[in-house]
Design a protein around this motif. Structure first.
Motif, PDB file in Angstrom:
ATOM      1  N   TRP A 123      12.165 -11.149  -3.895  1.00 13.41           N
ATOM      2  CA  TRP A 123      11.801  -9.906  -3.242  1.00 13.41           C
ATOM      3  C   TRP A 123      11.992  -8.716  -4.182  1.00 13.41           C
ATOM      4  CZ3 TRP A 123      13.965  -9.601   2.431  1.00 13.41           C
ATOM      5  CH2 TRP A 123      13.602 -10.777   3.134  1.00 13.41           C
ATOM      6  N   LYS A 124      11.135  -7.722  -4.015  1.00 14.98           N
ATOM      7  CA  LYS A 124      11.308  -6.459  -4.717  1.00 14.98           C
ATOM      8  C   LYS A 124      10.656  -5.348  -3.901  1.00 14.98           C
ATOM      9  CE  LYS A 124       8.608  -5.161  -8.056  1.00 14.98           C
ATOM     10  NZ  LYS A 124       7.861  -5.034  -9.339  1.00 14.98           N
ATOM     11  N   LEU A 125      11.051  -4.125  -4.160  1.00 16.33           N
ATOM     12  CA  LEU A 125      10.423  -2.969  -3.539  1.00 16.33           C
ATOM     13  C   LEU A 125       9.236  -2.559  -4.397  1.00 16.33           C
ATOM     14  CD1 LEU A 125      10.691  -0.880  -1.206  1.00 16.33           C
ATOM     15  CD2 LEU A 125      11.832   0.600  -2.868  1.00 16.33           C
ATOM     16  N   ASP A 126       8.072  -2.468  -3.767  1.00 17.43           N
ATOM     17  CA  ASP A 126       6.864  -2.128  -4.502  1.00 17.43           C
ATOM     18  C   ASP A 126       6.752  -0.619  -4.672  1.00 17.43           C
ATOM     19  OD1 ASP A 126       4.556  -2.608  -5.871  1.00 17.43           O
ATOM     20  OD2 ASP A 126       3.343  -3.124  -4.126  1.00 17.43           O
ATOM     21  N   ASN A 127       5.760  -0.192  -5.447  1.00 16.03           N
ATOM     22  CA  ASN A 127       5.469   1.221  -5.602  1.00 16.03           C
ATOM     23  C   ASN A 127       5.066   1.832  -4.259  1.00 16.03           C
ATOM     24  OD1 ASN A 127       5.719   1.529  -8.556  1.00 16.03           O
ATOM     25  ND2 ASN A 127       4.017   0.090  -8.585  1.00 16.03           N
ATOM     26  N   TYR A 128       5.207   3.121  -4.148  1.00 15.85           N
ATOM     27  CA  TYR A 128       4.836   3.825  -2.930  1.00 15.85           C
ATOM     28  C   TYR A 128       3.337   3.673  -2.678  1.00 15.85           C
ATOM     29  CZ  TYR A 128       4.313   7.603   0.458  1.00 15.85           C
ATOM     30  OH  TYR A 128       4.027   8.342   1.579  1.00 15.85           O
ATOM     31  N   ASP A 129       2.991   3.279  -1.450  1.00 15.61           N
ATOM     32  CA  ASP A 129       1.599   3.090  -1.060  1.00 15.61           C
ATOM     33  C   ASP A 129       1.107   4.358  -0.369  1.00 15.61           C
ATOM     34  OD1 ASP A 129      -0.841   2.341  -0.068  1.00 15.61           O
ATOM     35  OD2 ASP A 129      -0.132   0.574   1.018  1.00 15.61           O
ATOM     36  N   HIS A 130       0.341   5.141  -1.064  1.00 15.06           N
ATOM     37  CA  HIS A 130      -0.130   6.412  -0.520  1.00 15.06           C
ATOM     38  C   HIS A 130      -1.056   6.206   0.678  1.00 15.06           C
ATOM     39  CE1 HIS A 130       1.474   9.142  -3.623  1.00 15.06           C
ATOM     40  NE2 HIS A 130       1.309   8.107  -4.436  1.00 15.06           N
ATOM     41  N   SER A 131      -1.817   5.121   0.683  1.00 16.89           N
ATOM     42  CA  SER A 131      -2.774   4.892   1.770  1.00 16.89           C
ATOM     43  C   SER A 131      -2.084   4.655   3.111  1.00 16.89           C
ATOM     44  CB  SER A 131      -3.688   3.712   1.443  1.00 16.89           C
ATOM     45  OG  SER A 131      -2.941   2.506   1.340  1.00 16.89           O
ATOM     46  N   SER A 132      -0.915   4.033   3.077  1.00 19.27           N
ATOM     47  CA  SER A 132      -0.187   3.733   4.315  1.00 19.27           C
ATOM     48  C   SER A 132       1.038   4.618   4.501  1.00 19.27           C
ATOM     49  CB  SER A 132       0.264   2.270   4.317  1.00 19.27           C
ATOM     50  OG  SER A 132       1.180   2.021   3.254  1.00 19.27           O
ATOM     51  N   GLY A 133       1.451   5.307   3.434  1.00 17.72           N
ATOM     52  CA  GLY A 133       2.664   6.118   3.509  1.00 17.72           C
ATOM     53  C   GLY A 133       3.922   5.273   3.566  1.00 17.72           C
ATOM     54  N   LYS A 134       3.865   4.061   2.985  1.00 16.63           N
ATOM     55  CA  LYS A 134       4.994   3.137   3.076  1.00 16.63           C
ATOM     56  C   LYS A 134       5.444   2.656   1.699  1.00 16.63           C
ATOM     57  CE  LYS A 134       4.836   2.973   7.598  1.00 16.63           C
ATOM     58  NZ  LYS A 134       5.878   3.673   8.402  1.00 16.63           N
ATOM     59  N   TRP A 135       6.724   2.264   1.660  1.00 16.15           N
ATOM     60  CA  TRP A 135       7.262   1.482   0.547  1.00 16.15           C
ATOM     61  C   TRP A 135       7.333   0.049   1.057  1.00 16.15           C
ATOM     62  CZ3 TRP A 135       8.770   3.735  -4.137  1.00 16.15           C
ATOM     63  CH2 TRP A 135       8.880   5.137  -4.154  1.00 16.15           C
ATOM     64  N   TRP A 136       6.497  -0.831   0.521  1.00 16.07           N
ATOM     65  CA  TRP A 136       6.431  -2.200   0.996  1.00 16.07           C
ATOM     66  C   TRP A 136       7.329  -3.130   0.180  1.00 16.07           C
ATOM     67  CZ3 TRP A 136       4.412  -2.220   5.520  1.00 16.07           C
ATOM     68  CH2 TRP A 136       3.263  -1.469   5.841  1.00 16.07           C
ATOM     69  N   LEU A 137       7.720  -4.246   0.823  1.00 14.78           N
ATOM     70  CA  LEU A 137       8.425  -5.315   0.114  1.00 14.78           C
ATOM     71  C   LEU A 137       7.403  -6.321  -0.397  1.00 14.78           C
ATOM     72  CD1 LEU A 137      10.861  -4.021   1.516  1.00 14.78           C
ATOM     73  CD2 LEU A 137      11.753  -6.328   1.918  1.00 14.78           C
ATOM     74  N   THR A 138       7.449  -6.578  -1.679  1.00 13.02           N
ATOM     75  CA  THR A 138       6.560  -7.561  -2.284  1.00 13.02           C
ATOM     76  C   THR A 138       7.404  -8.589  -3.019  1.00 13.02           C
ATOM     77  OG1 THR A 138       6.298  -6.259  -4.307  1.00 13.02           O
ATOM     78  CG2 THR A 138       4.719  -5.865  -2.543  1.00 13.02           C
ATOM     79  N   THR A 139       6.756  -9.424  -3.824  1.00 16.78           N
ATOM     80  CA  THR A 139       7.465 -10.405  -4.637  1.00 16.78           C
ATOM     81  C   THR A 139       7.212 -10.111  -6.113  1.00 16.78           C
ATOM     82  OG1 THR A 139       5.587 -11.925  -4.446  1.00 16.78           O
ATOM     83  CG2 THR A 139       7.384 -12.188  -2.861  1.00 16.78           C
ATOM     84  N   GLY A 140       7.873 -10.887  -6.955  1.00 11.27           N
ATOM     85  CA  GLY A 140       7.772 -10.640  -8.384  1.00 11.27           C
ATOM     86  C   GLY A 140       9.016  -9.995  -8.952  1.00 11.27           C
ATOM     87  N   GLY A 141      10.113 -10.018  -8.169  1.00  9.79           N
ATOM     88  CA  GLY A 141      11.365  -9.430  -8.613  1.00  9.79           C
ATOM     89  C   GLY A 141      12.045 -10.244  -9.700  1.00  9.79           C
ATOM     90  N   ILE A 142      13.127  -9.687 -10.224  1.00  9.51           N
ATOM     91  CA  ILE A 142      13.886 -10.307 -11.316  1.00  9.51           C
ATOM     92  C   ILE A 142      15.270 -10.686 -10.802  1.00  9.51           C
ATOM     93  CG2 ILE A 142      14.843  -9.976 -13.626  1.00  9.51           C
ATOM     94  CD1 ILE A 142      12.668  -7.857 -14.067  1.00  9.51           C
ATOM     95  N   ARG A 143      15.684 -11.911 -11.059  1.00 12.98           N
ATOM     96  CA  ARG A 143      17.009 -12.356 -10.626  1.00 12.98           C
ATOM     97  C   ARG A 143      18.075 -11.914 -11.630  1.00 12.98           C
ATOM     98  NH1 ARG A 143      19.080 -18.634  -9.830  1.00 12.98           N
ATOM     99  NH2 ARG A 143      21.301 -18.114  -9.745  1.00 12.98           N
TER     100      ARG A 143
END
Length: 228
Positions: A123-143
């Motif tokens: 899990w990681k926090l993605d960049n701010y999504d201007h279209s939705s006004g949200k900070w989404w949780l995505t994958t691709g994080g670093i352990r």
């Protein structure tokens, strides 16, 4: 990831800085418990499921959309009987065999590598999504490797509310792995995105309630027990 625009957006989250969670600092030594009342263990597989049964949805899983195939994002299944995909927790202290409240942890879906996207399922926090006004949780994080470069890969678990059972929790993005970094500090909730419930940041203490079920448990038995 943290641009000047991202720093300004901190104000959008009701001045949600690390100071918001000073009141839970004393919980740092308290373990997190699964639905059996056992301590959450490092490296053990668990389902993260909604604590609200009936209309609260099921467990967490990987998701995608036509507009975002990679990296995958974190979603909640719509039905109680759908426990989703198991996760494993890795605390910031690699020697800690128990997951504690208020402590930074990496969370990874299994399997830990997405061969299609060629990324981790961490899990990681993605960049701010201007279209939705949200900070989404995505994958691709670093352990591991706590510090500025891995800031977006760390999460925390807190008791949902003082008057709730010890087995109901909220997930938080409020990393402590870099004292000099400016970062968000907010709860995590789910949002209706058409056919999916995506996980993203919300205001402090407004997170969705979750519980942790051992992946070795029989789903039918667990759902039946919780519905009584």
């Amino acid at each position: 990831m943290k641009t000047i625009a991202a720093a300004v957006l901190l104000l959008f989250f009701v001045f949600s800085t690390k100071s918001c969670f000073l009141g839970v600092a004393n919980a740092a030594n308290e373990p997190v418990f699964d639905t059996d009342g056992d301590e959450l263990r490092t490296g053990v597989e668990y389902y993260v499921v909604s604590s609200i049964r009936g209309a609260g949805g099921g467990g967490l899983d990987l998701g995608s959309s036509p507009n975002q195939i990679c990296p995958k994002f974190v979603v909640q299944r719509g039905l109680d009987m759908e426990f989703g995909r198991p996760v494993v927790f890795y605390p910031v202290d690699a020697n800690d065999s128990v997951v504690h409240q208020s402590t930074d942890v990496n969370i990874v879906f299994l399997p830990s590598i997405d061969p299609y996207c060629r990324t981790t399922t961490m899990w990681k926090l993605d960049n701010y999504d201007h279209s939705s006004g949200k900070w989404w949780l995505t994958t691709g994080g670093i352990r591991g490797d706590p510090g500025p470069q891995t800031l977006t890969s760390w999460f925390k678990i807190e008791k949902f509310r003082p008057d709730f059972t010890d087995r109901v929790y909220r997930l938080i993005f409020c990393p402590s792995v870099c004292d000099s970094c400016v970062t968000l500090c907010n709860d995590i909730s789910r949002y209706d995105c058409g056919t999916q419930l995506r996980l993203g940041l919300t205001t402090p203490e407004a997170g969705w309630p979750f519980s942790f079920v051992k992946a070795s448990k029989d789903i039918q038995q667990v759902v039946g027990k919780q519905s009584r």
